[in-house]
Design a protein around this motif. Structure first.
Motif, short mmCIF file in Angstrom:
data_model
loop_
_atom_site.label_atom_id
_atom_site.label_comp_id
_atom_site.label_asym_id
_atom_site.label_seq_id
_atom_site.Cartn_x
_atom_site.Cartn_y
_atom_site.Cartn_z
N GLU A 3 69.54 10.35 12.52
CA GLU A 3 70.60 9.47 13.00
C GLU A 3 71.93 9.80 12.29
O GLU A 3 72.98 9.94 12.92
CB GLU A 3 70.18 8.04 12.69
N LYS A 4 71.81 9.92 10.99
CA LYS A 4 73.02 10.22 10.22
C LYS A 4 73.53 11.64 10.55
O LYS A 4 74.73 11.86 10.68
CB LYS A 4 72.71 10.11 8.73
N LEU A 5 72.61 12.58 10.68
CA LEU A 5 73.02 13.94 11.02
C LEU A 5 73.77 13.95 12.36
O LEU A 5 74.82 14.57 12.49
CB LEU A 5 71.80 14.86 11.09
N ASN A 6 73.23 13.22 13.34
CA ASN A 6 73.89 13.18 14.66
C ASN A 6 75.29 12.58 14.56
O ASN A 6 76.23 13.04 15.21
CB ASN A 6 73.05 12.39 15.65
N GLU A 7 75.40 11.58 13.72
CA GLU A 7 76.71 10.94 13.56
C GLU A 7 77.69 11.91 12.89
O GLU A 7 78.81 12.11 13.36
CB GLU A 7 76.52 9.67 12.73
N ARG A 8 77.25 12.53 11.79
CA ARG A 8 78.14 13.44 11.06
C ARG A 8 78.48 14.69 11.87
O ARG A 8 79.58 15.22 11.77
CB ARG A 8 77.50 13.86 9.73
N TRP A 9 77.52 15.15 12.64
CA TRP A 9 77.78 16.34 13.45
C TRP A 9 78.45 15.98 14.79
O TRP A 9 78.74 16.85 15.59
CB TRP A 9 76.48 17.12 13.70
N TYR A 10 78.64 14.71 15.02
CA TYR A 10 79.35 14.21 16.18
C TYR A 10 78.74 14.77 17.47
O TYR A 10 79.41 15.30 18.35
CB TYR A 10 80.83 14.62 16.09
N THR A 11 77.41 14.69 17.52
CA THR A 11 76.70 15.33 18.64
C THR A 11 76.87 14.58 19.96
O THR A 11 76.47 15.09 21.01
CB THR A 11 75.20 15.46 18.33
N ALA A 12 77.48 13.38 19.90
CA ALA A 12 77.75 12.68 21.15
C ALA A 12 78.69 13.51 22.02
O ALA A 12 78.65 13.44 23.25
CB ALA A 12 78.36 11.31 20.86
N PHE A 13 79.51 14.33 21.38
CA PHE A 13 80.42 15.21 22.11
C PHE A 13 79.61 16.31 22.79
O PHE A 13 78.80 16.99 22.15
CB PHE A 13 81.43 15.79 21.11
N TRP A 14 79.79 16.49 24.07
CA TRP A 14 79.07 17.47 24.89
C TRP A 14 77.55 17.24 24.90
O TRP A 14 76.76 18.17 25.09
CB TRP A 14 79.36 18.92 24.44
N GLY A 15 77.15 16.02 24.60
CA GLY A 15 75.73 15.67 24.74
C GLY A 15 74.77 16.55 23.97
O GLY A 15 73.80 17.08 24.51
N ARG A 16 75.04 16.70 22.68
CA ARG A 16 74.21 17.61 21.89
C ARG A 16 73.24 16.89 20.97
O ARG A 16 72.81 17.45 19.96
CB ARG A 16 75.09 18.49 21.03
N THR A 17 72.93 15.65 21.27
CA THR A 17 72.05 14.88 20.40
C THR A 17 70.79 15.67 20.03
O THR A 17 70.17 16.29 20.89
CB THR A 17 71.64 13.57 21.09
#
Ligand code: GLA
Ligand code: ZN
Length: 664
Positions: free
Chosen positions: A179-193
């Motif tokens: 969860e934290k990794l996704n937030e820090r890597w901002y994976t919401a951008f371009w759907g990269r979760t």
């Protein structure tokens, strides 16, 4: 925890890389004579001899090294003893192919170069540790031993499966949860979760999804630095078990690849290799030395390599002009080096580097121009050594320098692809250099409270704590000078807020937009009746409490603020909303009231090193014309045996060194 040891060398070390495994006994004996003639007191060896020292796994042959170490000791020459781990033997690459690194295109490298190992490979680390231990056990008490030199010029990026596994562990350790990794890597951008750690790949060219995420890139670079530092530390710890001598590695000519603050924090003394291009401005070379001095908070460093003449690997390998090596050597020392080491002592007869300059050329003669210049410099260094070693530079100004900011800024897609971090830092540095004002380079974590002025050129990325530290520095009366694109993102490369982000309050302004200029286009800044060129980016600044000092001269924002100053608490914060010419920075620095080392003509390089009892003043004339410096009372010139004061002529291309006792 800093496990390094304090270092004070016993003299200025003079000498450099020597590869006796290429030479027969007669040549080695002749070299001893030549070394003594040239006042050589230290050689670095055996950097590339792993294949000779460990011809079979676990079978060591130190006999030849014993005899060369003994011979050097008998001749009063010290050794900077290198672990040979930069070039593993062929048997190792063959038996354990995983020790070879994998390049960015996913190809495993073949054996045969150097620095061709994976710094995370357990087998490589095991074998490197073993030979480092063997050497430390054997030579810890050898009379020739002065320093340890681990490997050589680290700086590869490996993309192998071992590194991928280690990267995942590193990320687990840093972020703890997906969860934290996704937030820090901002994976919401371009759907990269990402859902699972196993979905993580290295940002190589087969993994575009990772390669084009700037935060992933940044984390990978941090991971490579940490891995390389651990690889160095693997040998450091092995050596330290047996030896109490200083341990270091020579860092490659100031590279972007590795965060050298991290590397240096693991070394007892910083060492770096200086190979300036023939066209490089001397202020740029001076800046690199000052950055190296900053890596361990102002301690002396080693000039670990430079060429005594031309290189072989530049497109045009221009000869060093008469006197040039002397100037470059003293320049390093003037900025904090306690050594002058060359690559190399004797020119190799074949291989890649047969055209690379050396103290002893193919002719083997001691009457060549280069040999005579070496001998001359050796004598000077010997005389001045007691006035130099361990002395420090005192500066009232600090420039913040940060590898994370460098990586993130140049990796950023926009605003301008021509942005070059070092070049931007140099625009600021050159103003201090030109005014003969000493300046320190500090990391974002440094204590800045003792400085009068702190400069943020391109300090794009702010790590936690920096904003608060700068705010209180200025509130308490300090002066800040910030340049364009500073303070914009946090350590994850996420925008902090309305630009200039972390600097909004202290600068008392906001930036609405930033224009980008092509490399060949300039805008101008009109300030105090003068016009200065500016480059690359122009901010559209909306002042709050800040006052405008200078305005842009072109484009639809002509007449808009380009340079501002804000009173903040007891201090002031200046802003330059473009990439300035150093003349503009110089005029701002002029308003701040910092003292120069001495008054001297433009074109002279002037620095001062000191301890409690003595000051040593260095004046270098890099130009083809005589120039003048104003010497205060009380300076003595040991090389000339004279006292000098008042207006003094410094001949073209000359170096002068003066000393003065400090009286209480
Ligand atoms: C580097 C290396 C040396 C040598 C020189 C040549 O700095 O460390 O081994 O190859 O370059 O300039
Ligand atoms: Zn690897």
């Amino acid at each position: 925890m800093d496990k390094t040891i304090p270092v004070k060398l016993d003299r200025i070390y003079f000498g450099g890389d020597y590869n006796p495994d290429q030479w027969d006994e007669k040549t080695i004996n002749e070299d001893m004579r030549l070394f003594q003639k040239a006042h050589i007191n230290l050689v670095t060896l055996p950097v590339f001899s792993w294949a000779k020292l460990e011809p079979k796994e676990g079978v060591y042959d130190f006999g030849w090294l014993d005899s060369i170490m003994d011979k050097l000791a008998e001749n009063g020459i010290g050794v900077n003893l290198a672990t040979p781990t930069v070039a593993q033997p062929a048997w190792m690459s063959r038996k354990y192919p995983e020790v070879l690194d994998v390049d960015i295109q996913g190809r495993r490298r073949t054996h045969g170069m150097r620095v061709h190992f994976c710094y995370n490979s357990p087998k490589y680390l095991e074998r490197a540790r073993a030979i480092a231990s063997e050497m430390a056990k054997r030579y810890a008490k050898h009379p020739a031993l002065k320093l340890w030199h681990v490997a050589n010029e680290y700086g590869t990026y490996c993309y192998c499966p071992i590194c991928r596994g280690k990267f995942i562990l590193w990320l687990k350790n840093r972020y703890g949860s997906m969860e934290k990794l996704n937030e820090r890597w901002y994976t919401a951008f371009w759907g990269r979760t990402l859902y699972d750690w196993e979905e993580i790949n290295l940002p190589d060219e087969t993994n575009d999804d990772f390669r084009f995420n700037p935060t992933v890139q940044l984390d990978y670079l941090r991971f490579v630095t940490d891995s390389t530092a651990a690889c160095f530390r693997n040998e450091y710890d092995a050596i330290r078990q047996y030896s109490d001598k200083p341990i270091q590695t020579n860092m490659s000519g100031f590279i972007k690849k590795l965060d050298q603050f991290v590397m240096a924090s693991n070394m007892d003394i910083v060492g770096w290799d200086n190979y300036p291009w023939p066209t490089q401005e001397m202020s740029f070379v001076a800046m690199k030395h000052d950055i190296m001095r900053g890596l361990r908070g102002g301690q002396s460093f080693l000039l670990a390599e430079q060429s005594p003449n031309q290189q072989n690997w530049q497109p045009y390998n221009v000869l060093k002009r008469p006197g040039e090596v002397r100037r470059l050597s003293w320049q390093a020392i003037a900025h904090g080096a306690d050594s002058c080491l060359y690559f190399q002592m004797r020119q190799s007869r074949a291989g890649q580097e047969k055209f690379h300059g050396a103290v002893i050329s193919h002719s083997g003669r001691d009457d060549t121009r280069v040999f005579r210049e070496t001998e001359f410099l050796g004598k000077e260094l010997e005389t001045l050594s007691p006035h130099v070693v361990g002395k420090r530079t005192k500066a009232q100004a600090a420039i913040v320098f940060d590898w994370n900011a460098w990586w993130a800024l140049e990796n950023s897609s926009g605003p301008n692809r021509d942005i070059d971090y070092l070049d931007g830092v140099h625009s600021y540095y050159k103003a201090f250099y030109g005014r003969h004002i000493s300046v320190d380079f500090v990391s974002e974590d440094a204590d800045i409270s003792g400085y009068k002025l702190v400069v943020l050129p391109y300090t794009y990325m702010f790590r936690p704590g920096l904003k608060e530290k700068l705010d209180s520095f200025v509130r308490n009366g300090g002066t800040l000078l910030a340049g364009a694109l500073s303070g914009l993102v946090d350590e994850n490369d996420h925008v902090i807020g309305e630009f200039p982000g972390a600097l909004r309050d202290v600068l008392g302004l906001r930036i609405e937009e930033t224009d980008a200029l092509r490399k060949d286009c300039l805008n101008g800044i009109h300030m105090g009746g003068r016009e200065y060129p500016c480059r690359l980016v122009c901010d559209i600044v909306i002042p709050g409490s800040a006052k405008t000092l200078g305005c842009f001269t072109k484009e639809f924002y002509a007449g808009g603020p380009a340079v501002t100053v804000n009173e903040y608490g007891a201090g002031k914060a200046y802003y330059i909303g473009s990439v300035p010419d150093s003349a503009l920075v110089s005029d701002i620095v002029g308003k701040i009231g910092l003292s120069p080392v001495i008054r001297a003509d433009n074109g002279l390089e002037v620095t001062l090193r000191q301890d409690e009892s003595e000051q040593t003043l260095f004046i270098i004339n890099h130009t083809e014309a005589p120039l003048r410096a104003e010497l205060p009372e009380g300076f003595f010139e040991p090389l000339a045996g004279q006292t000098v004061s008042g207006s003094t002529q410094i001949a073209a291309n000359d170096v002068r060194v003066f000393v003065r006792r400090i009286t209480a």
